[in-house]
Design a protein around this motif. Structure first.
Motif, PDB file in Angstrom:
ATOM      1  N   LYS B  47      -8.124  -5.788   4.234  1.00  0.00           N
ATOM      2  CA  LYS B  47      -8.976  -4.473   4.289  1.00  0.00           C
ATOM      3  C   LYS B  47      -8.423  -3.279   3.938  1.00  0.00           C
ATOM      4  O   LYS B  47      -9.124  -2.154   3.617  1.00  0.00           O
ATOM      5  N   TYR B  48      -7.244  -3.008   4.522  1.00  0.00           N
ATOM      6  CA  TYR B  48      -6.547  -1.659   4.371  1.00  0.00           C
ATOM      7  C   TYR B  48      -6.414  -1.183   2.920  1.00  0.00           C
ATOM      8  O   TYR B  48      -5.953  -2.159   2.058  1.00  0.00           O
ATOM      9  N   ALA B  49      -6.607  -0.021   2.437  1.00  0.00           N
ATOM     10  CA  ALA B  49      -6.899   0.438   1.096  1.00  0.00           C
ATOM     11  C   ALA B  49      -5.526   1.220   0.520  1.00  0.00           C
ATOM     12  O   ALA B  49      -5.631   1.481  -0.534  1.00  0.00           O
ATOM     13  N   MET B  50      -4.686   1.435   1.312  1.00  0.00           N
ATOM     14  CA  MET B  50      -3.708   2.617   0.802  1.00  0.00           C
ATOM     15  C   MET B  50      -2.264   2.076   1.004  1.00  0.00           C
ATOM     16  O   MET B  50      -1.269   2.799   0.924  1.00  0.00           O
ATOM     17  N   ARG B 209     -11.745   4.945  -4.003  1.00  0.00           N
ATOM     18  CA  ARG B 209     -11.393   3.704  -4.373  1.00  0.00           C
ATOM     19  C   ARG B 209     -11.651   2.594  -3.287  1.00  0.00           C
ATOM     20  O   ARG B 209     -10.775   2.746  -2.325  1.00  0.00           O
ATOM     21  N   PHE B 210     -12.584   1.835  -3.239  1.00  0.00           N
ATOM     22  CA  PHE B 210     -12.939   1.187  -2.172  1.00  0.00           C
ATOM     23  C   PHE B 210     -12.403  -0.307  -2.259  1.00  0.00           C
ATOM     24  O   PHE B 210     -12.244  -0.776  -3.218  1.00  0.00           O
ATOM     25  N   LYS B 211     -11.973  -0.895  -0.911  1.00  0.00           N
ATOM     26  CA  LYS B 211     -11.700  -2.466  -0.948  1.00  0.00           C
ATOM     27  C   LYS B 211     -12.885  -3.128  -0.771  1.00  0.00           C
ATOM     28  O   LYS B 211     -13.850  -2.776   0.284  1.00  0.00           O
ATOM     29  N   THR B 212     -13.106  -3.887  -1.739  1.00  0.00           N
ATOM     30  CA  THR B 212     -14.405  -4.617  -1.877  1.00  0.00           C
ATOM     31  C   THR B 212     -14.094  -6.235  -1.531  1.00  0.00           C
ATOM     32  O   THR B 212     -15.168  -7.001  -1.718  1.00  0.00           O
ATOM     33  N   GLY B 213     -13.076  -6.632  -1.499  1.00  0.00           N
ATOM     34  CA  GLY B 213     -12.853  -7.955  -1.231  1.00  0.00           C
ATOM     35  C   GLY B 213     -11.476  -8.225  -0.864  1.00  0.00           C
ATOM     36  O   GLY B 213     -10.609  -7.485  -0.546  1.00  0.00           O
ATOM     37  N   PRO B 214     -10.884  -9.411  -0.441  1.00  0.00           N
ATOM     38  CA  PRO B 214      -9.726  -9.828   0.379  1.00  0.00           C
ATOM     39  C   PRO B 214      -8.577  -9.436  -0.547  1.00  0.00           C
ATOM     40  O   PRO B 214      -7.519  -9.555   0.064  1.00  0.00           O
ATOM     41  N   GLY B 215      -8.816  -9.973  -1.888  1.00  0.00           N
ATOM     42  CA  GLY B 215      -7.334  -9.797  -2.652  1.00  0.00           C
ATOM     43  C   GLY B 215      -6.793  -8.533  -2.907  1.00  0.00           C
ATOM     44  O   GLY B 215      -7.517  -7.372  -2.552  1.00  0.00           O
ATOM     45  N   LYS B 216      -5.621  -8.497  -2.991  1.00  0.00           N
ATOM     46  CA  LYS B 216      -4.712  -7.341  -3.318  1.00  0.00           C
ATOM     47  C   LYS B 216      -5.472  -6.446  -4.254  1.00  0.00           C
ATOM     48  O   LYS B 216      -5.238  -5.119  -4.067  1.00  0.00           O
ATOM     49  N   ASP B 218      -8.649  -6.043  -5.132  1.00  0.00           N
ATOM     50  CA  ASP B 218     -10.037  -6.075  -5.026  1.00  0.00           C
ATOM     51  C   ASP B 218     -10.535  -4.702  -4.826  1.00  0.00           C
ATOM     52  O   ASP B 218     -10.928  -4.394  -3.498  1.00  0.00           O
ATOM     53  N   PHE B 219     -10.364  -3.703  -5.695  1.00  0.00           N
ATOM     54  CA  PHE B 219     -10.903  -2.360  -5.379  1.00  0.00           C
ATOM     55  C   PHE B 219     -11.878  -2.236  -6.449  1.00  0.00           C
ATOM     56  O   PHE B 219     -11.938  -2.471  -7.673  1.00  0.00           O
ATOM     57  N   VAL B 220     -12.961  -1.139  -6.175  1.00  0.00           N
ATOM     58  CA  VAL B 220     -13.876  -0.587  -6.945  1.00  0.00           C
ATOM     59  C   VAL B 220     -14.000   0.961  -6.818  1.00  0.00           C
ATOM     60  O   VAL B 220     -14.128   1.244  -5.893  1.00  0.00           O
ATOM     61  N   ASN B 221     -14.133   1.790  -7.888  1.00  0.00           N
ATOM     62  CA  ASN B 221     -14.054   3.236  -7.849  1.00  0.00           C
ATOM     63  C   ASN B 221     -15.345   3.553  -7.895  1.00  0.00           C
ATOM     64  O   ASN B 221     -16.298   3.069  -8.928  1.00  0.00           O
ATOM     65  N   SER B 222     -15.727   4.607  -6.901  1.00  0.00           N
ATOM     66  CA  SER B 222     -17.103   5.281  -6.897  1.00  0.00           C
ATOM     67  C   SER B 222     -16.707   6.543  -7.383  1.00  0.00           C
ATOM     68  O   SER B 222     -16.170   7.192  -6.462  1.00  0.00           O
ATOM     69  N   ASP B 223     -17.323   7.055  -8.404  1.00  0.00           N
ATOM     70  CA  ASP B 223     -17.065   8.616  -8.807  1.00  0.00           C
ATOM     71  C   ASP B 223     -18.030   9.403  -8.069  1.00  0.00           C
ATOM     72  O   ASP B 223     -18.938   9.012  -7.616  1.00  0.00           O
ATOM     73  N   PHE B 295      -9.231   8.404  -1.396  1.00  0.00           N
ATOM     74  CA  PHE B 295     -10.217   9.193  -2.389  1.00  0.00           C
ATOM     75  C   PHE B 295      -9.081   9.998  -3.363  1.00  0.00           C
ATOM     76  O   PHE B 295      -7.942  10.267  -2.962  1.00  0.00           O
ATOM     77  N   ILE B 296      -8.922   9.988  -4.615  1.00  0.00           N
ATOM     78  CA  ILE B 296      -8.171  10.573  -5.389  1.00  0.00           C
ATOM     79  C   ILE B 296      -8.966  11.819  -6.261  1.00  0.00           C
ATOM     80  O   ILE B 296     -10.082  11.442  -6.809  1.00  0.00           O
ATOM     81  N   ASP B 297      -8.776  12.972  -6.137  1.00  0.00           N
ATOM     82  CA  ASP B 297      -9.513  14.096  -6.447  1.00  0.00           C
ATOM     83  C   ASP B 297      -9.290  14.325  -8.252  1.00  0.00           C
ATOM     84  O   ASP B 297      -8.846  13.684  -8.775  1.00  0.00           O
TER      85      ASP B 297
END
Lengths: 279, 335
Positions: B47-50, B209-216, B218-223, B295-297
């Motif tokens: 789950k950790y995203a960074m 940039r959200f973690k959406t699953g257990p895989g390395k 598994d990220f999806v960006n929300s603008d 968050f990436i600005d």
């Protein structure tokens, strides 16, 4: 709120039309009320947050208004279940659960006779269910709720039995959700629906997720809801009578593969059955 | 005979139901030290995203710390090991607390940075008892007709009505200083609400940039595009004062304000904390929190370790007569 009320009104209207039609067709249909309470044993496992199976007691309260005739059985009801689930491994995990369920069903008697049951009713049902779970120690993930609208296949079997020197009626109900529109407020890791994140729709200015937003139409393999009930109907004294029942409900859904949420409830219930006065 | 058949049939139904129920559940986990450690490592691994931005090889952390844990070590020893793992992420949103409420580890984002905030100087030299308070806001008009708004806590609820009232009172000023120094965050939706009063058009702020699953991967960006409020909007020069304690929801406020043309940041380096935070409990009841997004600005900057403001200036702690950061902000507005 409008998004809940409008579909409910449509369903109630359709049910009312069906009831009205039945009344004209079958004036012999008997109306009845059922008032139920009891005690339940709940189990919950949410693999998105932990593998621990939580356990605890729940209390159901429900009211059901139905009509039954020689050939048909139909009605609608409201049920509320509340309780607390705890972990067997520590004394701090404390998850409160509250569930509200509105349901309607319509069944027709089948002309199939078996040696086990004298009557078999089969039909469809609609259930609107919302379960809210609160764990104050889970930080930003402390609140989670699951909302589902499900179409059910509904069965009701009954026969007479001789038990405790009394003639009783034994019934067995089995319902299975075939198709649901479901929404889980919690995603794999965050407290927003998985669909919203996967669609890139989350922001911290105007993100809203109303009860019908970010849900999905899911079949039984992604959202299973099974209900089963064995009931003993005691003979009426004066007008009303008692029903003693064991009920089982299993809800399992999985939005992220291998990270499902399973929720089981075993309930012993006592119901007051009140038929409408006959003129 | 018939009753026996019924009993048998119902027993089979009950048995099948319970068997079906067991299939729906995974087995109960163990609750010993090793199980707690493994669960903690796995939750963060999935789950950790960074990890990439922080430059942390979580598998390597496992290799180094796993040998330190067995089922004979004390709970105190276990929380020390897990606490070290938390600190390796250098993330103030990531924490561990035991069942007695004792904090196992929280990364100190301020360590090594100047405070850049002295409330006594602000009160004595700038507010002077002339301030008004509305909700979480304190505000006044400084000499040279410059508005000054202090907002130190995004945990306090913000309403559009409050902001409308303040900006209406300050509408004839030549500029506004918004002082969010020391604001450690709170509700990020409050940050969006506040920022929306400083733009008349939609402004792209970046993406989460959200973690959406257990895989390395598994990220999806929300603008994130900031939309203007329908209430009062202030379009004259605005300076936002920052320091290292600007964290979490305050970082949200900063990245939403940054792309607005008439906004300038003045002060010390910010604290960061750009990700959304999730919480949970381990098998033994210990509470954890972690960042599940980053968050990436709009300038493509990773914000989690903080950013330098447009004008980097520190407070002279030996001079109680003025706040250099406020003074510089006044200059920016006047020029």
């Amino acid at each position: 709120m409008r998004k809940i009320v409008l579909p409910l009104l449509v369903v109630i209207l359709l049910t009312g039309m069906a009831v009205g039609q039945e009344e004209s067709e079958e004036s012999k249909a008997t109306g009845f009320w059922e008032l139920k309470t009891g005690v339940g044993l709940g189990r919950l496992q949410n693999l998105k947050s932990s593998q621990v199976k939580l356990r605890g007691t729940t209390i159901p309260i429900s009211v059901y208004r139905g009509k039954i005739s020689e050939n048909r059985m139909y009605g609608g009801g409201l049920e509320i279940v509340a309780g607390t689930l705890t972990s067997p491994f520590n004394n701090v995990t404390d998850v409160t659960t509250s569930e509200i369920r509105v349901h309607f069903n319509y069944m027709k008697r089948l002309s199939i006779e078996t040696s086990l049951f004298e009557a078999w009713y089969f039909g469809g049902g609609l259930e609107l269910r919302r379960q809210s779970l609160t764990n104050e120690l889970a930080g930003n993930n402390s609140q989670n709720s699951v909302f589902s609208n499900s179409l059910f296949a509904v069965n009701h079997f009954e026969r007479k039995v001789r038990l405790l020197k009394k003639d009783l009626k034994l019934s067995y109900d089995f319902s299975l959700a075939l198709l649901s529109y479901a929404k889980d407020d919690g995603s794999f890791a965050f407290s927003a629906p998985q669909t919203a994140l996967e669609n890139g729709e989350f922001n911290t200015q105007d993100f809203e997720s109303g009860i019908y937003e970010h849900g999905e139409i899911v079949s039984i393999n992604k959202f299973a809801n099974i209900r089963s009930k064995v009931a003993l109907h005691f003979p009426a004294k004066r007008r009303s009578s008692w029903i003693l029942a064991y009920e089982w409900n299993l809800v399992k859904y999985s939005r992220v593969k291998n990270y499902g949420v399973a929720n089981a409830l075993h309930t012993i219930s006592i119901t007051r059955y009140i038929p409408k006065k006959q003129k | 005979m018939k009753n026996k058949s019924i009993v048998f049939a119902l027993s089979m139904i009950l048995f099948l139901g319970l068997a079906c129920e067991d299939l729906a559940f995974d087995p109960q986990p163990k609750s010993n030290n090793v199980a707690v450690y493994e669960e903690f490592w796995r939750v963060f691994n999935e789950k950790y995203a960074m990890f990439d931005f922080k430059g942390v090889d979580w598998q390597n952390v496992y290799n180094q710390t796993r040998p330190l844990v067995d089922n004979t070590i004390s709970q105190d020893s276990l929380i020390i090991v897990l606490g070290e793992m938390v600190l390796s992420l250098r993330d103030g949103h990531t924490s561990l607390i035991n069942t007695e409420g004792q904090i196992g580890a929280v990364f100190d984002v301020e360590a090594g940075f100047p405070v850049n905030l002295n409330g006594d100087i602000i009160q004595a030299q700038y507010l002077k008892g002339n301030e008004k308070v509305l909700g979480g806001f304190t505000y006044t008009i400084l000499p040279d007709n410059i508005g000054y708004i202090i907002f130190r806590d995004f945990l306090v609820e913000i309403t559009d009505e409050q902001i409308d009232q303040i900006l209406t009172e300050l509408k004839d000023t030549q500029g506004i200083i918004i002082d969010v120094r020391g604001n450690g965050g709170g509700d990020p939706f409050g940050a969006g609400k506040l920022a929306s009063h400083f733009t008349t058009q939609e402004v792209y702020a970046g993406y989460e940039r959200f973690k959406t699953g257990p895989g390395k991967n598994d990220f999806v960006n929300s603008d994130f595009t900031l939309k203007p409020t329908t209430g009062v909007v202030y379009t004259k020069p605005v300076t936002v004062l920052t320091n290292r304690l600007c964290y979490s929801a305050t970082t949200t406020f900063l990245y939403l304000m940054d792309p607005i043309p008439h906004v300038t940041f003045v002060g010390g380096r910010t604290g960061g904390g750009s990700g959304s935070v999730a919480g949970g409990q381990l098998i033994n009841g210990w509470q954890y929190s972690l960042s599940v997004s980053e968050f990436i600005d709009a300038r493509n900057r990773h914000l989690d370790d903080g950013i330098d403001p447009d004008i980097l200036i520190n407070l002279n702690e030996n001079d109680p007569s003025k706040d250099e950061i406020i003074e510089r902000a006044i200059e920016v507005i006047k020029n």
